[in-house]
Design a protein around this motif. Sequence first.
Motif, PDB file in Angstrom:
ATOM      1  N   VAL A 132       0.866  -1.177   0.000  1.00  0.00           N
ATOM      2  CA  VAL A 132       0.000   0.000   0.000  1.00  0.00           C
ATOM      3  C   VAL A 132       0.902   1.226   0.000  1.00  0.00           C
ATOM      4  O   VAL A 132       1.904   1.287   0.714  1.00  0.00           O
ATOM      5  N   ARG A 143       1.490   4.951   1.010  1.00  0.00           N
ATOM      6  CA  ARG A 143       1.014   5.830   2.073  1.00  0.00           C
ATOM      7  C   ARG A 143       1.448   7.250   1.724  1.00  0.00           C
ATOM      8  O   ARG A 143       2.618   7.603   1.798  1.00  0.00           O
ATOM      9  N   PRO A 165      -3.944   5.910   2.451  1.00  0.00           N
ATOM     10  CA  PRO A 165      -3.598   4.670   1.748  1.00  0.00           C
ATOM     11  C   PRO A 165      -4.077   4.708   0.296  1.00  0.00           C
ATOM     12  O   PRO A 165      -5.230   5.049   0.017  1.00  0.00           O
ATOM     13  N   GLY A 171      -1.121  -2.585   7.833  1.00  0.00           N
ATOM     14  CA  GLY A 171      -1.293  -2.435   6.390  1.00  0.00           C
ATOM     15  C   GLY A 171      -2.094  -3.544   5.754  1.00  0.00           C
ATOM     16  O   GLY A 171      -2.548  -3.420   4.615  1.00  0.00           O
ATOM     17  N   GLU A 211      -5.735  -2.470   4.770  1.00  0.00           N
ATOM     18  CA  GLU A 211      -5.766  -1.524   3.661  1.00  0.00           C
ATOM     19  C   GLU A 211      -5.450  -2.211   2.338  1.00  0.00           C
ATOM     20  O   GLU A 211      -6.090  -1.935   1.311  1.00  0.00           O
TER      21      GLU A 211
END
Length: 318
Positions: free
Chosen positions: A225, A227, A244, A291, A294
Amino acid sequence: MAPLTLGFLMDPLEHVRVDHDSTFAMMVEAHRRGHTVRYFEQGWLRFSGRCAEARMRTVSVQAETGRHFEVRQEAVHPISSLDVLFLRKDPPVDVDFLHATQLVELCAGKQPVYINSPSALREANEKLFTLHFPDLMPETFVARELPALADFIARHPGGTILKPIDGFGGKGIVFLDQKDRNTRSMLELLTRGGQEPIMAQAYVPQARLGDKRIILVNGEPLGAVLRVPSDDDHRGNMAAGGKPVKTHLTAREREICARLKPRLLERGLYLVGIDVLGDYLTEVNVTSPTGLVEIDRLDGVSIESHVIDLAERLAANR
């Protein structure tokens, strides 16, 4: 396979965010498969003479805010009663945490499978462990002496990132440019007057586009992901307000993961979140990397399923 008993050493279950917490996602998947799920907090751990034990809560869990768990039983159990123990206490890695990693290894009977290994958690500081791979990192300097740190900052016209060694969630990370008049004050604050070392890294311009959290399970990258920091901050950490964003793995990132894999597996670091900025490795997160949720949401996958698959295999081969 026969149901297992999975334990989770973690922060209070009452406070988890069901839409974000990676540990909770793994608990839900384990419960869905029919495994017994027990959780306990660091303060509930103790030693009685033969085996470490803890007051544990056997729970049922569901991804429903406000009604996300129900306690089925609360009793003292030895650590050896667990087939798998997930050590998922959030940082900071302080003396209490280190003592907990030592206690959970004290089992007169069989030890559980640890995810991650207690000894590796003691060894693999999430900032300093990256120093085993200097060629993968931005130019980095670790020291507590203020003149030496100031000299490093002065040599980098593009700016410098300063990080507390035991920091987490983006806390305490600052950006200084070459001529910042706050330099001396910030160094005094972050090093506590030269008493504690900090990490200084050359600023990577791609930071404005975001840093990438990559989740490795059993050494293999299963998702990532991006960020992206907010307009008024330099940190991409989601705990610091980073957004995200869906992404993919590059050839360089797969190369970094392949370099890390042998070192991680030989230490029993089965669930890891690494941070990559541009072409550079910046952190190796081993305590309670986030994470998963996400990545699941953005990519339509279930990384926690792979984690529980691994737990089942390791328990079967124990």
